[in-house]
Design an enzyme around this catalytic site. Sequence first.
Site, PDB file in Angstrom:
ATOM      1  N   SER A 289       0.727  -1.224  -0.180  1.00 32.07           N
ATOM      2  CA  SER A 289       0.035  -0.052   0.054  1.00 32.07           C
ATOM      3  C   SER A 289       0.869   1.286  -0.119  1.00 32.07           C
ATOM      4  O   SER A 289       1.776   1.233   0.508  1.00 32.07           O
ATOM      5  CB  SER A 289      -0.876  -0.015   1.265  1.00 32.07           C
ATOM      6  OG  SER A 289      -1.359   1.307   1.425  1.00 32.07           O
TER       7      SER A 289
ATOM      8  N   TYR B 130      -1.390  -0.989  10.361  1.00 30.73           N
ATOM      9  CA  TYR B 130      -1.670  -1.614   8.917  1.00 30.73           C
ATOM     10  C   TYR B 130      -0.446  -0.952   8.165  1.00 30.73           C
ATOM     11  O   TYR B 130       0.025  -1.669   7.347  1.00 30.73           O
ATOM     12  CB  TYR B 130      -2.960  -0.713   8.475  1.00 30.73           C
ATOM     13  CG  TYR B 130      -3.183  -1.166   6.968  1.00 30.73           C
ATOM     14  CD1 TYR B 130      -3.714  -2.195   6.387  1.00 30.73           C
ATOM     15  CD2 TYR B 130      -2.939  -0.067   6.174  1.00 30.73           C
ATOM     16  CE1 TYR B 130      -4.119  -2.302   5.134  1.00 30.73           C
ATOM     17  CE2 TYR B 130      -3.311  -0.106   4.890  1.00 30.73           C
ATOM     18  CZ  TYR B 130      -3.825  -1.266   4.281  1.00 30.73           C
ATOM     19  OH  TYR B 130      -4.219  -1.276   2.771  1.00 30.73           O
TER      20      TYR B 130
ATOM     21  N   THR C   1     -12.524   1.234  -3.743  1.00 33.06           N
ATOM     22  CA  THR C   1     -12.959   0.064  -3.239  1.00 33.06           C
ATOM     23  C   THR C   1     -13.987   0.057  -1.972  1.00 33.06           C
ATOM     24  O   THR C   1     -13.826   1.165  -1.069  1.00 33.06           O
ATOM     25  CB  THR C   1     -12.114  -1.055  -3.065  1.00 33.06           C
ATOM     26  OG1 THR C   1     -11.281  -0.786  -1.924  1.00 33.06           O
ATOM     27  CG2 THR C   1     -10.980  -1.033  -4.330  1.00 33.06           C
TER      28      THR C   1
HETATM   29  N1  LIG Z   1      -8.462   0.075  -1.807  1.00 34.12           N
HETATM   30  C1  LIG Z   1      -7.372   0.885  -1.494  1.00 34.12           C
HETATM   31  O1  LIG Z   1      -7.280   2.218  -1.573  1.00 34.12           O
HETATM   32  C2  LIG Z   1      -6.184  -0.133  -1.287  1.00 34.12           C
HETATM   33  C3  LIG Z   1      -4.760   0.932  -1.250  1.00 34.12           C
HETATM   34  C4  LIG Z   1      -3.851   0.638  -0.891  1.00 34.12           C
HETATM   35  C5  LIG Z   1      -3.729  -0.834  -1.014  1.00 34.12           C
HETATM   36  N2  LIG Z   1      -4.837  -1.775  -0.650  1.00 34.12           N
HETATM   37  C6  LIG Z   1      -4.523  -3.120  -0.624  1.00 34.12           C
HETATM   38  O2  LIG Z   1      -5.213  -3.844  -1.764  1.00 34.12           O
HETATM   39  C7  LIG Z   1      -5.884  -5.115  -1.392  1.00 34.12           C
HETATM   40  C8  LIG Z   1      -7.334  -5.070  -1.798  1.00 34.12           C
HETATM   41  O3  LIG Z   1      -7.900  -4.392  -1.051  1.00 34.12           O
HETATM   42  P1  LIG Z   1      -9.560  -3.904  -1.627  1.00 34.12           P
HETATM   43  O4  LIG Z   1      -9.437  -2.397  -1.685  1.00 34.12           O
HETATM   44  O5  LIG Z   1      -9.602  -4.494  -3.168  1.00 34.12           O
HETATM   45  O6  LIG Z   1     -10.282  -4.434  -0.627  1.00 34.12           O
HETATM   46  P2  LIG Z   1     -11.796  -5.019  -0.879  1.00 34.12           P
HETATM   47  O7  LIG Z   1     -12.511  -4.414  -2.076  1.00 34.12           O
HETATM   48  O8  LIG Z   1     -12.447  -4.821   0.649  1.00 34.12           O
HETATM   49  O9  LIG Z   1     -11.701  -6.641  -1.128  1.00 34.12           O
HETATM   50  C9  LIG Z   1     -11.086  -7.395  -0.158  1.00 34.12           C
HETATM   51  C10 LIG Z   1     -11.258  -8.898  -0.744  1.00 34.12           C
HETATM   52  O10 LIG Z   1     -10.503  -9.588   0.187  1.00 34.12           O
HETATM   53  C11 LIG Z   1     -11.199 -10.754   0.673  1.00 34.12           C
HETATM   54  N3  LIG Z   1     -10.844 -11.064   2.242  1.00 34.12           N
HETATM   55  C12 LIG Z   1     -10.713 -10.041   3.082  1.00 34.12           C
HETATM   56  N4  LIG Z   1     -10.082 -10.576   4.143  1.00 34.12           N
HETATM   57  C13 LIG Z   1      -9.505 -11.874   3.663  1.00 34.12           C
HETATM   58  C14 LIG Z   1      -9.105 -12.884   4.505  1.00 34.12           C
HETATM   59  N5  LIG Z   1      -8.545 -13.033   5.739  1.00 34.12           N
HETATM   60  N6  LIG Z   1      -8.757 -14.043   3.662  1.00 34.12           N
HETATM   61  C15 LIG Z   1      -9.079 -14.055   2.455  1.00 34.12           C
HETATM   62  N7  LIG Z   1      -9.745 -12.953   1.733  1.00 34.12           N
HETATM   63  C16 LIG Z   1     -10.174 -11.834   2.588  1.00 34.12           C
HETATM   64  C17 LIG Z   1     -12.760  -9.957   0.734  1.00 34.12           C
HETATM   65  O11 LIG Z   1     -13.788 -11.117   0.532  1.00 34.12           O
HETATM   66  P3  LIG Z   1     -14.349 -11.661   1.955  1.00 34.12           P
HETATM   67  O12 LIG Z   1     -15.130 -10.602   2.726  1.00 34.12           O
HETATM   68  O13 LIG Z   1     -15.385 -12.667   1.331  1.00 34.12           O
HETATM   69  O14 LIG Z   1     -13.300 -12.598   2.548  1.00 34.12           O
HETATM   70  C18 LIG Z   1     -12.568  -9.397  -0.585  1.00 34.12           C
HETATM   71  O15 LIG Z   1     -12.729 -10.430  -1.791  1.00 34.12           O
HETATM   72  C19 LIG Z   1      -5.493  -5.156   0.143  1.00 34.12           C
HETATM   73  O16 LIG Z   1      -3.971  -5.761   0.326  1.00 34.12           O
HETATM   74  C20 LIG Z   1      -5.298  -3.731   0.422  1.00 34.12           C
HETATM   75  O17 LIG Z   1      -4.458  -3.474   1.653  1.00 34.12           O
HETATM   76  C21 LIG Z   1      -6.028  -1.205  -1.053  1.00 34.12           C
END
Ligand SMILES: NC(=O)c1ccc[n+]([C@@H]2O[C@H](COP(=O)([O-])OP(=O)(O)OC[C@H]3O[C@@H](n4cnc5c(N)ncnc54)[C@H](OP(=O)(O)O)[C@@H]3O)[C@@H](O)[C@H]2O)c1
Length: 281
Positions: free
Chosen positions: A175, A188, A223
């Site tokens: 991130s 985090y 997201t």
């Molecule tokens: N969005 C941002 O701005 C952002 C910025 C920097 C980094 N990131 C990183 O990008 C990645 C994805 O984020 P996102 O924004 O796409 O999140 P999201 O939309 O909330 O999606 C998260 C996904 O992970 C699954 N999940 C959550 N906990 C889990 C676990 N313990 N084991 C397996 N699956 C799990 C969820 O499904 P279920 O609920 O069915 O498990 C969902 O499919 C993460 O690593 C996050 O730290 C995001």
Amino acid sequence: MTATLRAVSWAFRGLHYSSVPLSARMSSQRAHGSCALAEKVAVITGSTKGIGLAIARRLAQDGAHVVVSSRKQQNVDQAVAALQGEGLSVTGTVCHVEKAEDREQLVATALEHSGGVDFLVCNAAVNPLVGSIMGTSEQVWDKILSVNVKSPALLLSQLLPHMEKRGGAVILVSSISAYIPHVALGAYNVSKTALLGLTRTLALELAPRGIRVNCLVPGIIETDFSKVNPNVRLLMLCSVFLPSRIGQPEDCAGLVSFLCSPDASYITGENIVVAGFSSRL
Ligand SMILES: NC(=O)c1ccc[n+]([C@@H]2O[C@H](COP(=O)([O-])OP(=O)(O)OC[C@H]3O[C@@H](n4cnc5c(N)ncnc54)[C@H](OP(=O)(O)O)[C@@H]3O)[C@@H](O)[C@H]2O)c1
């Protein structure tokens, strides 16, 4: 301070609405004629929505068979049905990345396709607390480090025997908060910084086995995860450059496809920021 936040919010909103359709939407509608990943198998954790789902769609569009996974069966079923409905080669299984038996099931499901795995994308992460490091309990520390840092390494060790003869690639998902920490995302931030170290160490360790390890570093991507606390999102934006628009999950997916492809065959140990600005010198 309030006035500054309001000004940034307005500026941001205007830029967001004017430019998103030109890039991210186009990228999701692009006809993917490429078969750069044909005959390959990709395993993606946390891939039933958000960035993980966009990566799953893109790797499948580029020819790979993709195994999607997340904690909830209903989410897995929905994602698999949606992607199969688009004519893509996708299967899925429940995998809570902290659970060894779930990881074993994920490996078994992946092997059903062709007996091996080429790509692992470790996307699943949690942030159960919006708060400072000094306010973080031992239980929350354990949860964040277990899901975000330890689980990718453990899943990779379970998959490794099935990857190493195929010259595969691993992508960890960090991130921008690893580079530009915000106090409200204390533990985090630390977990995401640890992933940069994990990437570099694994890249060295796995190079002799022909496996490359790189890291996607998303900025603020639209997201459910980033919507949880809009104030944190806004504060983060105030503290860094103002990107031209908010990122979309598809903005991350193209980079992952590239890192898996033969075009990236001499790239390992790298972390690449997808944030609409550069955080490096
Ligand atoms: N969005 C941002 O701005 C952002 C910025 C920097 C980094 N990131 C990183 O990008 C990645 C994805 O984020 P996102 O924004 O796409 O999140 P999201 O939309 O909330 O999606 C998260 C996904 O992970 C699954 N999940 C959550 N906990 C889990 C676990 N313990 N084991 C397996 N699956 C799990 C969820 O499904 P279920 O609920 O069915 O498990 C969902 O499919 C993460 O690593 C996050 O730290 C995001």
